[in-house]
Design a protein around this motif. Structure first.
Motif, PDB file in Angstrom:
ATOM      1  N   GLU A 392      89.531  61.727  94.648  1.00 15.21           N
ATOM      2  CA  GLU A 392      89.398  61.222  93.319  1.00 15.21           C
ATOM      3  C   GLU A 392      88.380  60.126  93.178  1.00 15.21           C
ATOM      4  N   SER A 396      85.466  60.178  90.432  1.00 12.71           N
ATOM      5  CA  SER A 396      84.997  59.229  89.473  1.00 12.71           C
ATOM      6  C   SER A 396      83.678  58.616  89.402  1.00 12.71           C
ATOM      7  N   GLN A 402      84.290  58.110  80.955  1.00 10.83           N
ATOM      8  CA  GLN A 402      85.757  58.085  81.366  1.00 10.83           C
ATOM      9  C   GLN A 402      86.513  59.344  81.202  1.00 10.83           C
ATOM     10  N   PRO A 403      86.135  59.929  79.939  1.00 10.81           N
ATOM     11  CA  PRO A 403      86.841  61.348  79.425  1.00 10.81           C
ATOM     12  C   PRO A 403      86.460  62.254  80.309  1.00 10.81           C
ATOM     13  N   GLN A 405      85.713  61.919  83.513  1.00  7.55           N
ATOM     14  CA  GLN A 405      86.332  61.703  85.035  1.00  7.55           C
ATOM     15  C   GLN A 405      87.734  62.222  84.962  1.00  7.55           C
ATOM     16  N   GLU A 406      88.449  61.931  83.596  1.00  9.60           N
ATOM     17  CA  GLU A 406      89.877  62.400  83.512  1.00  9.60           C
ATOM     18  C   GLU A 406      90.003  63.739  83.372  1.00  9.60           C
ATOM     19  N   ALA A 407      89.173  64.385  82.832  1.00  9.02           N
ATOM     20  CA  ALA A 407      89.175  65.773  82.596  1.00  9.02           C
ATOM     21  C   ALA A 407      88.987  66.572  83.816  1.00  9.02           C
ATOM     22  N   LEU A 409      89.408  65.320  86.858  1.00  6.50           N
ATOM     23  CA  LEU A 409      90.529  65.134  87.761  1.00  6.50           C
ATOM     24  C   LEU A 409      91.693  65.893  87.341  1.00  6.50           C
ATOM     25  N   ALA A 410      91.967  66.102  86.259  1.00  5.34           N
ATOM     26  CA  ALA A 410      93.003  66.974  85.766  1.00  5.34           C
ATOM     27  C   ALA A 410      92.949  68.384  86.175  1.00  5.34           C
ATOM     28  N   ARG A 413      93.683  68.374  89.839  1.00  5.90           N
ATOM     29  CA  ARG A 413      95.170  68.250  90.335  1.00  5.90           C
ATOM     30  C   ARG A 413      95.725  69.593  89.819  1.00  5.90           C
TER      31      ARG A 413
END
Length: 1822
Positions: A392, A396, A402-403, A405-407, A409-410, A413
């Motif tokens: 993670e 990151s 930020q978007p 990174q979140e996409a 990681l999603a 996962r």
């Protein structure tokens, strides 16, 4: 520096002229001036080691471009071409400029020579000859202090130069914007884990980790890497990690951190890569390695090196890629440490401290066999890559917004497989790069779906880096060809000439290749190129193999191999193809087919063919027996293919036991394995013994339902790994066994693992051995064992820590098999109750710990066993445990050994357990530190156990009739008990309920204690045994104890051994604990065993190894006179004098209850036989005296009920002639002597003659054995001459050969018939007259057998002529080799010389036997004389012989010829003889060869023998025609009573004639027609005739091919044969219908019934059994070889005369044997039972053992080839011990170990386990 003219040279006319245009060079300069950052990056790529600092800092941008182009140009033609290709490929070059650039400078013929001006001169490249301090003269050298200051200044400047150089190298490694790989250089520290053996003292246990959430620039705690146990000498650290883990990155990171001042403990740091050092072929010194190949000092290299030597502990040398070394180095080196050597040898010297001692060395390597040059104390660090938080953090940092990174990681996962792949740092970067380009414009989950495998990540990366909408196939294949060629040649560094310029430009443009300066030697440098990572080179090599048309399927399949990670001894280094097979497998996925099709410019069918070849190669590998590393690699490959069928096939091909031993395993490895196991149906056992595991490896096992057993022994699992494991284990509920052995787990780790036990319902075993935990943790574990309902055992001993568990389903159904136990809810609850065993040995438990433990146990389940041995309980703790034992419900054992118990504590323990109802045994030995309490089940539990008593497969069950142990056994051995302790001890023992066995051996009681104990014993109740061994007792104590026979009713046996100090007092129970370890009890006649009824048991007194003086014997006998009941006395000593023997014998009459006296293992005098012979007159009760070898004497005494008749034996006693007369005189006093054995003495001929003379006065009524007495023919002749004077002799047999036997058998009265057998007597011609004279005087001799006595034809003729009697019959049987060769004619000629009438002649050539019966006096038969005169032609030899025979054989009544060859002359003589034999009743011609002409003569002669009563023509070698001729002799034989035509070819016409002839033989009693194959037709014809034979008693139709039809017809007619006694129909396929027919009408007088192998089934056998039940005459039954499973006949009424029953191979099992065994008891005359080759087990053996004592006449039982174990054999032995008269029980080929069989046979010789029958032969006449 380049001067101004050189700078302007690029724009001068020569260049313009060479370019063909004035402005081309200027256009290039103008073009590059627009993007100076791009140009600087390219110059750094092509010139990685050139200083580009101050020289390039011109304020004019154009001048800077010109300077950089000049430096590129000076590198040579190849570099310039590659640069021009990069310009045209990466920059937006106008077409009018690109064409001339490529046409002029893009090829080798257009290189501009004019650019050479201004080329920098290379520095001086001379090698340093050495760095010894130069010699300085006194006059010119400065002072030492000033020189030292200069050295330090030089070293300081060099160290600063080193740091500055490193700072410049790592100042800016970020690619310039616009490049494909222009991403931030993200660094996340991977997981580092110390090896257990090399962890630092002050470092934390487990992984050394940095904070993954720290700011950029922070790192792992790098200092801990250089903080090992090695305080002195070499300090070496080896960093192990798989390819892609980041080893090289970490090495450079360390160098960068040092340059930034973070590793302040090191003044100097040198970084070398072995892939570059491999290029150096020459030898180097260490200064050359440091200064010429790394960084050269500005001045004073000698001073700098000396400074480094003096400050070696501040120097760090990093060697990257130890696994890539070309040539290995030896662990032994002979050269000096400063001599030039290879780079690896220098590395070895640094590691061993012979160079730069005290320096720090760090090496990186892939896991495998490390070089031998590494020292043994090397510190090992494992690099594990990324865990979840690190992945993670990396993502990151990789994505800036930020978007994104979140996409990203999603996506990770949501896809577990992609998430697991990111554990590899290199692959994590590839995945992030792909997601960076895939995420924009894609829906959630869509991007990750394109990255399911490692290979497809790389494929997607290539597609991402390629120009939009264009796949550069040619360039990609070019890179692939370079990569494959490098892998095949072991090359990872390429020169400019190895790579075509367009390919190099393409690789540089996409960031796939990197460049660097390579030093090939001191002063020699060149630019090297390599793929950015080795895995990338492998990927492109796989692309080339899959997409190149030049690679066929066979070549492709050869690269699909599995390389073991165990490096072989013969390999120099690890291979470079770690991932090549994996990439090939990944490219074989269907998802890669379109990409490969575009790349190869072929259709998908062509690509599919190559992919199928890879899949097929993997399928073949899956069928092999692979090692653990290859299995892991195979799982990676199979997972990459994404072919479910291949995954399923691979999973099913794995063995049930899958070992993975001694190699490193990562999370990705286990994930690949579990992914494949998901396609498996059967369970599997995984064994990871000795495998270092990545801490989060256990996460991969979560949810894998196929893993049944998991062993992680010695896997160096860390605290973090335990945390992951504890989370994963509850997700594996199918686990049955887990092992963490040898992981050195700590307290909290052990407890955390144990806490998951309730979550594992099927777990059976948990092994935590070789862990480190405290006593408090141990008590926590015991609490878990008490409270967890599935725990059955907790075992802790030294290194062992094991939990044994039982699933709840088993606990609940433990007693489900017995419905009687489920009568009510209480019983069900009792059955479900679990029991727990605790073994806490050597755990340093004290009294307070015991109190805590007892508090736990009182609230816990019933205990099966508690073992607290080896702790520190002492008296108080032991007393606490003993007092608590009744409340704890311990079922088996409480062990308190080695706990410091004292003598005072023994009494406290005794008092504590005195009223414990369940105590079975207490064993205390202070000498051996033993304190063990054993318990029996509760009284209410005994009922349950008795109901469950059965016959399982083990040998530990009890027979239902055996009483369960209830009386305690107290063993206080080696406790230093003395006489003064006895009263207190007996007081404590008196409180015990029903004391059973008391063992006080090994103490110090002495005679005083024994006397006191004899007085105290009545107060202890009825003991079963008392052991007083090793108490220093004398004979006085024994005499005192002997008096207990009259005061203690329970005392039956007293055994005393002086030397071994063995003193045992026993009752009627057999104390098996007193036997030697591992032995079985001896079985004595008269002993009592449970389950076999009761007999009266004698008291016995045994005295061994004592000095038996007359006074002692007198006192002993006086003591024994008061002993009640039957008494057996056994005495043993070294020497027994005549006086002592006489004293003993004179006391015998005063012992009226004495039944046996044994004197064993003692030396008696030669006079002792005479003393013992006189005992018959001294004590008339003596029944038998047996003295052997003057060492063993046995006297048996008769009871008042037994018949008189004594036996006397003196074998091997050295008796000679002088002893004969006194011995016979003493024996003459005996009223009745049934047997006298004088074998193996020294009588000789003289002694024998003397004995024969004295025989009439010796009252022998049985047998006399004189074998082995050294006799000759003289004794034989003497015996013959003695026969007339000994009228009571009935039989004598002598063998002078190897047997040396001499037996004489007597009768009580005068015997009218005598038999004499002489064997191997070697009679010569001189002996024959004397033999004949002696025989002629023995008028009552009726049978004489001469076997191999060397009587030739002439001697036999003489003997027959000399042998004359007044009257009587004599049967003479001669067995000599010449008899088989002489022929019938010669033997008949011998017979003609007899002086008496011959009434019987029997000739057997095969048996070499001639037997004749002589009748005296000779008488003439008038009828025979007439025939002789009528048929003999006087004058010829034949006629003379015939006349002599007719005269000698005139009264011949029996003629038997067996196994002879009958020629025509013999047949003609027989024809003449038969015509004259008017009294012939019996004629036998069997198993002989008769010619056709001889057959005609024989038939003619037989046709005149009308008085024949027996005719036996069986087994002759005749054809059907000959048989027909011979059966013609049956005509007119109306008096015939016995007819045997077995084994003759009876054809249709012959059988018809036979049937017709039988109808007239109304007196026939026996008919034998076996083995003639008469079939159903013959049987039906016989059935029509048999009712007309009213006297028929025996019929044998075995093996005649009779089927059910013929059998049914016979069954109908046989009841009409009212006198039939023997019926033999075996080996015919009669079936059950025949049996049913026979059962309906069995003849009333039937004695023998044989139906062997008659195809009978259970129905027929049962019906026969019912019909036979109660038959009063039945003696023999054979139903062998029939399938009688469940239908074995059994009787209710019994068969009173049955002697033999044969049930061999009838599939009889234990269940069927029960009623059958009960039937045997109803057959009192049974002598032989044959039950071999059946299915009988121990249960059947127990049933047979019970009935053995009731079968008084049984002689033999055959139980071969059954399923009887040693336990069943022991039961049979116990049955034999009940006094059975059986001679042998055959037990060959039963599942009994050989050593156990030998032991059983030594104790009971009648058990026979041999292949051949070893039943002893009984002598004649017994």
């Amino acid at each position: 520096m380049m001067n101004q003219e050189a700078r302007a040279g690029l724009l001068t006319d020569p260049i313009s002229l060479q370019l063909g245009t004035e402005n081309l060079c200027g256009c290039l300069v103008r073009l590059l001036s627009k993007d100076p950052e791009w140009l600087s990056a390219k110059v750094k790529f092509f010139l990685p080691n050139m200083d580009l600092g101050s020289g390039d800092q011109s304020p004019d941008p154009t001048q800077r471009v010109i300077q950089q182009l000049s430096k590129l140009h000076t590198q040579g033609q190849s570099t310039w071409q590659e640069f021009i290709h990069c310009v045209c490929m990466e920059l937006d070059v106008p077409l009018e400029l690109e064409v001339p650039l490529l046409s002029i400078w893009g090829h080798g013929d257009g290189f501009p020579r004019q650019l050479d001006i201004g080329e920098e001169s290379q520095p001086d490249s001379q090698l340093h000859p050495g760095l010894k301090r130069p010699h300085q003269s006194c006059g010119s050298s400065p002072c030492p202090k000033q020189f030292k200051k200069q050295e330090q200044e030089l070293a300081k400047r060099y160290l600063q130069l080193l740091r500055t150089s490193a700072q410049q190298r790592y100042a800016d490694r970020t690619p310039r914007p616009g490049q494909p790989l222009a991403f931030p250089q993200v660094y996340i520290p991977p997981i580092l884990q110390w090896s257990r053996a090399s962890a630092p003292f002050d470092a934390q246990e487990g992984a050394v980790r940095g904070d993954p959430k720290a700011e950029d620039g922070t790192d792992v705690n790098i200092r801990d890497l250089f903080n090992t146990k090695a305080n002195r000498g070499p300090r070496v650290t080896v960093l192990l990690g798989k390819s892609g883990m980041g080893k090289t990155t970490l090495a450079h990171r360390l160098c960068q951190k040092w340059a930034d001042g973070q590793l302040d403990r090191f003044q100097a740091l040198f970084l070398f890569e072995f892939r570059q050092l491999n290029v150096i072929t020459g030898f180097l010194t260490l200064p050359q390695l440091l200064f010429d190949l790394y960084l050269r000092p500005e001045a004073g290299p000698e001073a700098v090196f000396e400074y480094l030597q003096e400050n070696a502990n501040g120097t760090l040398l990093i060697f990257d890629g130890l696994d890539e070394v070309f040539h290995p180095c030896s662990s032994k080196e002979t050269a000096g440490p400063e001599d030039p050597a290879s780079a690896l040898t220098l590395f070895s010297r640094l590691c061993r401290g012979t160079l730069l001692p005290g320096c720090w060395v760090m090496a990186t390597s892939r896991p495998g066999k490390l070089p031998a040059c590494l020292p043994t104390e090397v510190a090992t660090v494992h690099m594990w890559g990324f865990d979840g938080p690190r992945v993670e953090e990396y993502v990151s940092r990789f994505f800036s917004d930020q978007p994104s990174q979140e996409a990203a990681l999603a996506e990770l996962r949501a896809d577990r497989r992609l998430w697991s792949m990111c554990a590899l740092p290199a692959l994590c970067r590839v995945a992030c790069l792909c997601l960076y380009h895939l995420l924009p414009g894609s829906s959630p989950g869509q991007s990750a779906a394109l990255l399911p495998t490692m290979t497809q990540n790389y494929v997607q990366m290539v597609l991402t880096l390629s120009p939009q909408g264009f796949l550069p196939a040619e360039s990609l294949l070019g890179l692939g060809e370079v990569a494959l060629r490098g892998l095949e040649t072991g090359k990872v560094i390429f020169s400019a000439g190895d790579i075509p310029p367009p390919v190099m430009a393409f690789g540089a443009a996409l960031g796939l290749m990197t460049s660097f300066c390579v030093c090939t030697g001191p002063g020699h440098q060149e630019t090297g190129y390599a793929f950015t990572h080795l895995s990338l080179q492998e990927f492109f090599a796989a692309l080339h193999l899959m997409a190149s048309p030049q690679v066929d399927k066979d070549t492709l399949s050869q690269h699909v191999t599995l390389t073991s990670r165990w490096v072989q001894r013969s390999k120099a280094r690890l291979g470079l193809t770690d991932h090549l097979p994996t990439f090939l497998a990944g490219l074989a996925s269907c998802a890669c087919r379109p990409f490969l099709s575009l790349l190869a410019r072929q259709d998908e069918a062509w690509v599919g063919t190559k992919q199928a070849a890879v899949v097929q190669a993997l399928r073949k590998l899956a069928t092999r027996r692979l090692t653990g590393p290859k299995v892991v690699e195979l799982c990676h490959c199979v997972g990459e293919t994404q072919v479910p069928e291949l995954a399923g096939f691979t999973a099913q091909s794995l063995p049930r036991q899958m070992p993975f031993h001694n190699f490193l395993l990562t999370y990705a490895d286990l994930a690949a394995l579990t992914n494949i196991l998901g396609h498996r149906d059967a369970p599997i056992h995984l064994d990871f013994e000795g495998c270092p595991l990545e801490p989060r490896c256990p996460e991969a096992l979560a949810g894998c339902g196929q893993v049944e057993n998991l062993r992680l022994a010695g896997s160096k699992i860390t605290a973090q790994g335990i945390s992951h494991l504890v989370q994963a284990l509850p997700l594996c509920p199918q686990l049955e066994e887990i092992s963490f052995r040898d992981n050195q787990l700590k307290d909290w780790e052990v407890l955390s693992i144990v806490e998951v036990l309730p979550c594992l319902p099927r777990l059976r075993k948990l092994d935590l051995s070789l862990s480190k935990f405290s006593v408090s943790t141990l008590l926590s574990l015991t609490n878990v064992a008490v409270t967890c309902p599935t725990v059955r055992m907790l075992q802790v001993r030294k290194a062992d820590l094991i939990f044994l568990l039982s699933p709840p389903t088993e606990t609940a159904t433990e007693l489900q098999g017995d419905p009687d136990l489920w009568g009510n809810a209480n019983q069900r609850k009792e059955a479900q109750r679990r029991s727990l065993a605790l073994r806490l040995q050597k755990c340093q438990l004290g009294v307070r710990d015991v109190e805590v433990l007892l508090a736990q146990l009182r609230e816990g389940p019933h205990l099966d066993e508690v073992d607290l041995s080896g702790n520190q309980l002492e008296d108080e703790g032991c007393q606490l445990m003993a007092e608590a034992a009744p409340q704890l419900h311990i079922a088996r054992k409480l062990d308190l050994s080695s706990n410091g118990l004292s003598l005072a504590g023994v009494c406290r323990v005794l008092s504590a357990v005195s009223m414990c109802r369940t105590l079975a045994e207490l064993h205390v030995s202070l000498l051996h530190k033993t304190v063990v309490l054993k318990f029996a089940p509760e009284p209410e539990e005994q009922e349950v156990i008795q109901k469950r008593a059965a016959f399982p497969g083990s040998l530990t069950f009890q027979m239902p009739s055996d009483p369960l142990p209830c009386a305690p056994r107290i063993r206080l051995t080696h406790c230093a008990l003395q006489a003064q302790h006895l009263e207190h001890l007996c007081k404590a023992l008196g409180g015990s309920c029903c004391l059973c066995h008391l063992d006080l051996s090994g103490n110090a009681l002495g005679d005083k204690g024994a006397a006191l104990l004899a007085q105290l014993l009545p107060g202890l109740g009825a003991l079963q045994s008392l052991n007083l061994s090793e108490n220093d007792l004398s004979l006085d104590a024994v005499f005192c104890l002997t008096q207990c026979f009259s005061t203690l009713p329970w005392l039956l046996h007293l055994d005393f051994s002086s030397e071994s100090q063995r003193v045992i007092l026993r009752g009627d129970g057999r104390d098996r604990d007193l036997l030697p370890a591992g032995s079985l009890p001896e079985f004595q006649a008269g002993a009592q065993f449970s389950g076999f009824g009761q007999r009266r048991i004698s008291r016995s007194f045994c005295l061994r190894e004592c000095q038996l003086e007359p006074l002692s014997l007198s006192r002993l006998c006086e003591t024994l006179e008061k002993c009640p009941g039957p008494l057996e006395v056994k005495l043993s000593c070294k020497v027994l004098s005549d006086q002592s023997l006489e004293t003993l014998l004179h006391h015998l009459p005063r012992l009226p209850e004495l039944s046996l006296l044994q004197l064993t293992q003692m030396e008696l005098s030669p006079r002792s036989p005479l003393l013992l012979a006189d005992i018959f007159s001294l004590c008339p009760r003596v029944q038998k005296v047996d003295l052997r070898s003057l060492h063993h004497a046995t006297l048996h005494f008769r009871s008042s009920e037994e018949q008189e008749g004594g036996c006397c034996g003196f074998t091997g006693c050295g008796l000679s002639q002088e002893h004969v007369e006194p011995l016979c005189w003493l024996l003459s006093k005996c009223e009745d002597l049934s047997q006298l054995d004088l074998s193996a003495n020294l009588l000789g001929d003289a002694g024998l003659r003397c004995l024969l003379e004295c025989l009439p006065q010796v009252p022998i009524s049985g047998s006399l054995d004189l074998s082995h007495n050294g006799i000759s023919q003289e004794s034989v002749l003497c015996l013959v001459e003695t026969l007339p004077s000994c009228p009571r002799i009935r039989e004598a047999s002598v063998n002078l050969g190897s047997k040396q036997s001499f037996w004489v058998h007597f009768s009580r009265q005068e015997e009218a018939r005598k038999t004499l057998r002489l064997s191997e007597c070697s009679f010569g011609p001189e002996h024959v007259p004397r033999l004949a004279t002696g025989l002629s005087q023995a008028l009552r001799l009726t049978e004489l057998t001469l076997t191999q006595c060397f009587l030739g034809l002439e001697q036999l003729t003489i003997l027959l002529g000399l042998l004359k009697w007044p009257a009587g019959l004599l049967t003479l049987r001669v067995e000599e080799p010449w008899v088989g060769k002489a022929g019938v004619l010669t033997l008949l000629e011998v017979c003609a010389q007899a002086s008496g009438n011959i009434t019987e002649i029997s000739i057997s050539e095969t048996q070499q036997q001639l037997c004749i019966q002589l009748e005296f006096p000779h008488q003439e038969n008038p009828e025979a004389m007439t025939l002789r005169l009528a048929h003999c032609d006087l004058g010829t030899h034949h006629s003379l012989l015939a006349r002599q025979l007719m005269e000698t054989c005139a009264r011949l009544r029996q003629l038997s010829l067996s196994q002879v060859n009958l020629c025509e002359a013999s047949a003609l003589l027989l024809q003449s003889l038969l015509l004259s034999l008017s009294e012939l009743k019996h004629f036998r011609l069997t198993s002989s060869c008769v010619s056709s002409s001889a057959l005609a003569h024989l038939t003619s002669g037989l046709s005149h023998c009308h008085h024949l009563e027996e005719l036996d023509l069986s087994n002759n070698q005749l054809g059907e025609e000959g048989t027909k001729v011979l059966t013609g002799a049956l005509e007119g034989k109306r008096r015939l009573k016995r007819l045997d035509l077995s084994h003759l070819p009876l054809g249709g016409s012959t059988l018809a004639a036979l049937t017709q002839g039988l109808s007239h033989m109304t007196l026939l009693q026996s008919l034998r027609l076996s083995h003639n194959q008469i079939g159903d037709t013959g049987a039906q014809n016989l059935a029509a005739v048999l009712p007309g034979l009213p006297e028929l008693r025996k019929i044998d139709l075995s093996a005649n091919g009779i089927g059910p039809a013929g059998g049914a017809r016979l069954a109908e007619c046989l009841p009409l044969c009212r006198h039939l006694e023997e019926l033999m129909l075996g080996y015919n396929a009669l079936g059950d219908p025949t049996a049913l027919g026979l059962a309906r009408g069995l003849p009333r007088h039937l004695r023998v019934l044989h139906l062997t192998s008659s195809h009978l089934g259970p129905e027929g056998a049962l019906s026969l059994g019912q019909a036979l039940d109660g038959c009063p005459h039945m003696e023999e039954i054979s139903l062998a070889e029939n399938n009688l499973a469940g239908g074995v006949p059994h009787f209710r009424l019994g068969l009173p005369l049955l002697r033999q029953i044969d049930l061999v191979s009838c599939e009889i099992d234990n269940q069927t044997a029960k009623p059958l065994t009960a039937s045997f008891v109803l057959c009192p005359a049974l002598e032989e039972i044959m039950l071999s080759w059946n299915l009988l087990g121990d249960e059947a053996a127990a049933e047979l053992a019970r009935v053995l004592p009731q079968m008084g006449r049984l002689k033999r039982m055959d139980l071969e080839k059954n399923r009887i174990t040693a336990y069943g054999a022991r039961l049979l032995a116990e049955g034999l011990a009940q006094g059975s008269g059986i001679q042998v029980i055959r037990l060959w080929n039963n599942p009994i170990p050989q050593d156990m069989a030998q032991r059983l046979q030594s104790q009971e010789p009648r058990l026979d386990f041999a292949f051949f029958d070893n039943q002893p032969q009984v002598p004649h006449g017994t």
